[in-house]
Design a protein around this motif. Structure first.
Motif, mmCIF file in Angstrom:
data_model
loop_
_atom_site.group_PDB
_atom_site.id
_atom_site.type_symbol
_atom_site.label_atom_id
_atom_site.label_comp_id
_atom_site.label_asym_id
_atom_site.label_seq_id
_atom_site.Cartn_x
_atom_site.Cartn_y
_atom_site.Cartn_z
ATOM 1 N N PRO A 111 0.817 -1.229 0.000
ATOM 2 C CA PRO A 111 0.000 0.000 0.000
ATOM 3 C C PRO A 111 0.844 1.271 0.000
ATOM 4 C CG PRO A 111 -0.118 -1.104 2.143
ATOM 5 C CD PRO A 111 0.672 -1.998 1.246
ATOM 6 N N MET A 112 2.118 1.133 0.366
ATOM 7 C CA MET A 112 2.980 2.313 0.480
ATOM 8 C C MET A 112 3.682 2.651 -0.842
ATOM 9 S SD MET A 112 2.530 2.777 3.662
ATOM 10 C CE MET A 112 3.785 3.900 4.237
ATOM 11 N N ARG A 113 3.520 1.767 -1.840
ATOM 12 C CA ARG A 113 4.253 2.003 -3.099
ATOM 13 C C ARG A 113 3.297 2.181 -4.276
ATOM 14 N NH1 ARG A 113 8.271 -2.342 -4.563
ATOM 15 N NH2 ARG A 113 8.874 -0.746 -6.068
ATOM 16 N N ARG A 114 3.725 2.964 -5.258
ATOM 17 C CA ARG A 114 2.917 3.140 -6.472
ATOM 18 C C ARG A 114 2.787 1.799 -7.177
ATOM 19 N NH1 ARG A 114 3.182 8.874 -7.260
ATOM 20 N NH2 ARG A 114 4.905 9.701 -6.064
ATOM 21 N N ILE A 115 1.627 1.639 -7.879
ATOM 22 C CA ILE A 115 1.313 0.347 -8.498
ATOM 23 C C ILE A 115 2.348 -0.048 -9.563
ATOM 24 C CG2 ILE A 115 -0.339 -0.782 -10.071
ATOM 25 C CD1 ILE A 115 -1.774 -0.635 -7.540
ATOM 26 N N GLY A 116 2.625 0.888 -10.492
ATOM 27 C CA GLY A 116 3.450 0.540 -11.653
ATOM 28 C C GLY A 116 4.811 -0.031 -11.285
ATOM 29 N N ALA A 163 -8.264 1.294 -17.247
ATOM 30 C CA ALA A 163 -8.288 2.406 -18.204
ATOM 31 C C ALA A 163 -7.170 3.388 -17.874
ATOM 32 C CB ALA A 163 -9.644 3.105 -18.144
ATOM 33 N N ASP A 164 -6.670 4.062 -18.883
ATOM 34 C CA ASP A 164 -5.625 5.076 -18.730
ATOM 35 C C ASP A 164 -4.414 4.531 -17.947
ATOM 36 O OD1 ASP A 164 -4.366 7.440 -18.999
ATOM 37 O OD2 ASP A 164 -5.689 8.586 -17.673
ATOM 38 N N PRO A 165 -3.835 3.441 -18.416
ATOM 39 C CA PRO A 165 -2.777 2.776 -17.633
ATOM 40 C C PRO A 165 -1.508 3.610 -17.454
ATOM 41 C CG PRO A 165 -2.994 1.757 -19.798
ATOM 42 C CD PRO A 165 -4.132 2.705 -19.656
ATOM 43 N N GLU A 166 -1.232 4.529 -18.397
ATOM 44 C CA GLU A 166 -0.034 5.383 -18.254
ATOM 45 C C GLU A 166 -0.144 6.215 -16.973
ATOM 46 O OE1 GLU A 166 2.591 5.924 -20.266
ATOM 47 O OE2 GLU A 166 2.052 4.892 -22.142
ATOM 48 N N ASP A 167 -1.363 6.727 -16.727
ATOM 49 C CA ASP A 167 -1.591 7.525 -15.525
ATOM 50 C C ASP A 167 -1.649 6.628 -14.288
ATOM 51 O OD1 ASP A 167 -2.544 9.930 -13.995
ATOM 52 O OD2 ASP A 167 -4.262 8.590 -13.733
ATOM 53 N N TRP A 210 1.364 5.435 -11.983
ATOM 54 C CA TRP A 210 1.946 6.219 -10.897
ATOM 55 C C TRP A 210 1.043 6.310 -9.662
ATOM 56 C CZ3 TRP A 210 6.812 6.537 -11.375
ATOM 57 C CH2 TRP A 210 7.402 6.623 -12.647
ATOM 58 N N ARG A 211 -0.077 5.643 -9.688
ATOM 59 C CA ARG A 211 -1.021 5.750 -8.558
ATOM 60 C C ARG A 211 -0.703 4.741 -7.458
ATOM 61 N NH1 ARG A 211 -4.313 10.267 -9.211
ATOM 62 N NH2 ARG A 211 -4.345 10.681 -11.442
ATOM 63 N N TYR A 212 -1.207 5.059 -6.263
ATOM 64 C CA TYR A 212 -1.065 4.139 -5.119
ATOM 65 C C TYR A 212 -2.301 3.230 -5.051
ATOM 66 C CZ TYR A 212 2.769 6.969 -3.369
ATOM 67 O OH TYR A 212 3.967 7.603 -3.243
ATOM 68 N N PRO A 213 -2.174 2.039 -4.431
ATOM 69 C CA PRO A 213 -3.330 1.133 -4.352
ATOM 70 C C PRO A 213 -4.585 1.789 -3.789
ATOM 71 C CG PRO A 213 -1.348 -0.030 -3.696
ATOM 72 C CD PRO A 213 -0.939 1.405 -3.914
ATOM 73 N N HIS A 214 -4.438 2.701 -2.799
ATOM 74 C CA HIS A 214 -5.655 3.269 -2.187
ATOM 75 C C HIS A 214 -6.402 4.182 -3.163
ATOM 76 C CE1 HIS A 214 -2.897 6.692 -1.261
ATOM 77 N NE2 HIS A 214 -3.996 7.391 -1.495
ATOM 78 N N GLU A 215 -5.762 4.555 -4.264
ATOM 79 C CA GLU A 215 -6.442 5.407 -5.255
ATOM 80 C C GLU A 215 -7.273 4.576 -6.238
ATOM 81 O OE1 GLU A 215 -4.014 9.053 -6.474
ATOM 82 O OE2 GLU A 215 -2.468 7.638 -5.843
ATOM 83 N N PHE A 216 -7.225 3.257 -6.099
ATOM 84 C CA PHE A 216 -7.989 2.357 -6.975
ATOM 85 C C PHE A 216 -9.253 1.897 -6.260
ATOM 86 C CE2 PHE A 216 -4.955 0.496 -10.328
ATOM 87 C CZ PHE A 216 -4.128 1.609 -10.316
ATOM 88 N N SER A 217 -10.331 1.644 -7.037
ATOM 89 C CA SER A 217 -11.534 1.044 -6.433
ATOM 90 C C SER A 217 -11.238 -0.432 -6.137
ATOM 91 C CB SER A 217 -12.701 1.133 -7.412
ATOM 92 O OG SER A 217 -12.432 0.273 -8.505
ATOM 93 N N GLY A 218 -12.144 -1.094 -5.388
ATOM 94 C CA GLY A 218 -11.934 -2.506 -5.027
ATOM 95 C C GLY A 218 -11.717 -3.389 -6.251
ATOM 96 N N GLY A 219 -12.575 -3.221 -7.274
ATOM 97 C CA GLY A 219 -12.458 -4.046 -8.482
ATOM 98 C C GLY A 219 -11.170 -3.759 -9.231
ATOM 99 N N MET A 220 -10.773 -2.482 -9.256
ATOM 100 C CA MET A 220 -9.535 -2.128 -9.959
ATOM 101 C C MET A 220 -8.316 -2.640 -9.226
ATOM 102 S SD MET A 220 -10.222 1.591 -11.537
ATOM 103 C CE MET A 220 -8.607 2.163 -11.146
ATOM 104 N N ARG A 221 -8.389 -2.615 -7.892
ATOM 105 C CA ARG A 221 -7.261 -3.172 -7.112
ATOM 106 C C ARG A 221 -7.103 -4.664 -7.415
ATOM 107 N NH1 ARG A 221 -7.895 0.374 -2.406
ATOM 108 N NH2 ARG A 221 -9.451 -0.991 -1.507
#
Ligand SMILES: Nc1ncnc2c1ncn2[C@@H]1O[C@H](COP(=O)(O)OP(=O)(O)OP(=O)(O)O)[C@@H](O)[C@H]1O
Ligand SMILES: [Mg+2]
Length: 342
Positions: free
Chosen positions: A115-120, A152-156, A159-170
């Motif tokens: 959770p502390m690291r960006r997804i990519g 969607a929009d995988p380039e963006d 750089w996101r963190y897991p908490h910025e994703f919805s449950g399904g997206m996570r």
């Protein structure tokens, strides 16, 4: 020859034989898995079902060294891929085989994603470590993996963190992480249990699509018989640490032989069940796995039990010569079928 029979005529890509897993707690030893053998073939989905505490997670995650820390685990038997028997490897070698051969998807994405690291960068690191992707190619690889799992929009999103994703997206991001190492086997432990019905259906269809594209074998642990019917080729039914029935999904779901499987299936509601109708329950509770007695573990709850059932443990064998891959561990139901064919 059916699709399942054709697959099974080749070598399994993962196979456990007589796998025993003992968990040492402060006060006792729990035999969570007792002499379980199963094979997984390329391109197929093997579902493992059974009520809570039957040993599904310990049987599948134990050999990979993925059980929670803080409990002493002792295993015997074998659990082998083409790289060798996982039970014979030390921690580092086991982690390497796990990373190369297995992708793992859990119910809770945060048990795989940091959770502390960006997804990519998490995906990139996995691809670099296990899939031989060079450092300069890892970002493009991770973006393509995120796109592939429907983000969607995988380039963006890279750089996101897991908490910025919805449950399904996570959940999709965790699947991307599992696929980043290009595994041969996907182990999915209740991958859709925490999701609502529509997202659940999307994730199942994503897993099926990935399997068709990559020829992945999927070991699917689930409580959900609907998911088994919609996704699995074969199913293994566990009760109190043992596999009590195994076979093609159509055989086991349409013609369950073990009284436990029959009870499990009749406790599942379907669309024809009238509202308010009481579902059939299996009476009693599973045994204490730290005090196991001789005999069939299901006998105390079984409608068909005979006095002899408490004397010895039944082992898995074919229910008939016409269905050799449909196996059951039951002294009472199995001879009936043998009489029919004999
Ligand atoms: N960390 C642990 N400490 C003590 N006992 C454990 C631990 N993990 C599992 N067990 C025990 O091992 C047995 C098998 O557990 P396991 O988690 O494999 O069941 P399961 O079939 O996956 O259940 P569920 O459907 O609830 O996930 C159970 O009796 C459980 O209580
Ligand atoms: Mg579990």
């Amino acid at each position: 020859m059916s699709k399942t029979d054709q697959r099974q005529s080749g070598e399994p890509i993962y196979e456990t034989k007589n796998l025993v897993v003992d968990l040492y707690t402060e006060n006792n030893v729990i035999r969570a898995v007792d002499e379980c053998s199963f094979s997984l073939f390329a391109g197929e989905t093997l579902a493992v079902v059974g009520e809570s505490g039957s040993g599904k997670t310990v049987m599948t995650l134990g050999p990979l060294g993925l059980l929670p820390e803080g409990i002493a685990v002792h295993m015997r038997g074998t659990a082998a891929t083409s790289r060798g028997d996982l039970l014979r490897f030390g921690g580092r070698r086991r982690a390497s085989v796990r990373g190369n051969d297995f992708g793992v998807v859990f119910q809770d994405p945060l048990s795989a994603l940091n959770p502390m690291r960006r997804i990519g960068p998490q995906l990139a690191e996995q691809a670099c470590r296990f899939a031989g992707i060079t450092a300069s190619g890892t970002k493009a690889d991770a973006v393509s993996n995120l796109r592939r799992v429907g983000i969607a929009d995988p380039e963006d999103r890279y750089w996101r963190y897991p908490h910025e994703f919805s449950g399904g997206m996570r959940q999709r991001a965790m699947i991307a992480l599992a696929l980043a190492s290009r595994p041969k086997i996907l182990l999915a432990d209740e991958p859709t249990t925490a999701l609502d019905a529509t997202v659940q259906a999307q994730i199942i269809s994503l897993l099926k699509q990935i399997q068709a594209e990559d020829g992945l074998a999927i070991l699917l642990i689930t409580h959900d018989i609907g998911v088994v019917a919609g996704m699995a080729d074969r199913v293994a039914v566990m009760y109190a640490g043992r596999i009590v029935e195994e076979g093609a999904v159509t055989d086991v779901l349409k013609n369950p032989v073990h009284p436990y499987t029959q009870g499990l299936l009749s406790s599942v509601p379907d669309l024809d069940t009238p509202i308010g109708e009481k579902l059939t329950e299996i009476p009693g509770t599973p045994p204490d796995l730290s005090r196991l007695e001789a005999g069939c573990r299901f006998a105390p709850r079984c409608f068909a039990a005979q006095p002899s059932c408490s004397l010895a443990r039944p082992t898995l064998s074919s229910v008939s010569i016409t269905a050799p891959t449909h196996k059951v561990a039951c002294f009472v139901m199995q001879p009936k079928y043998q009489e029919v064919i004999g």
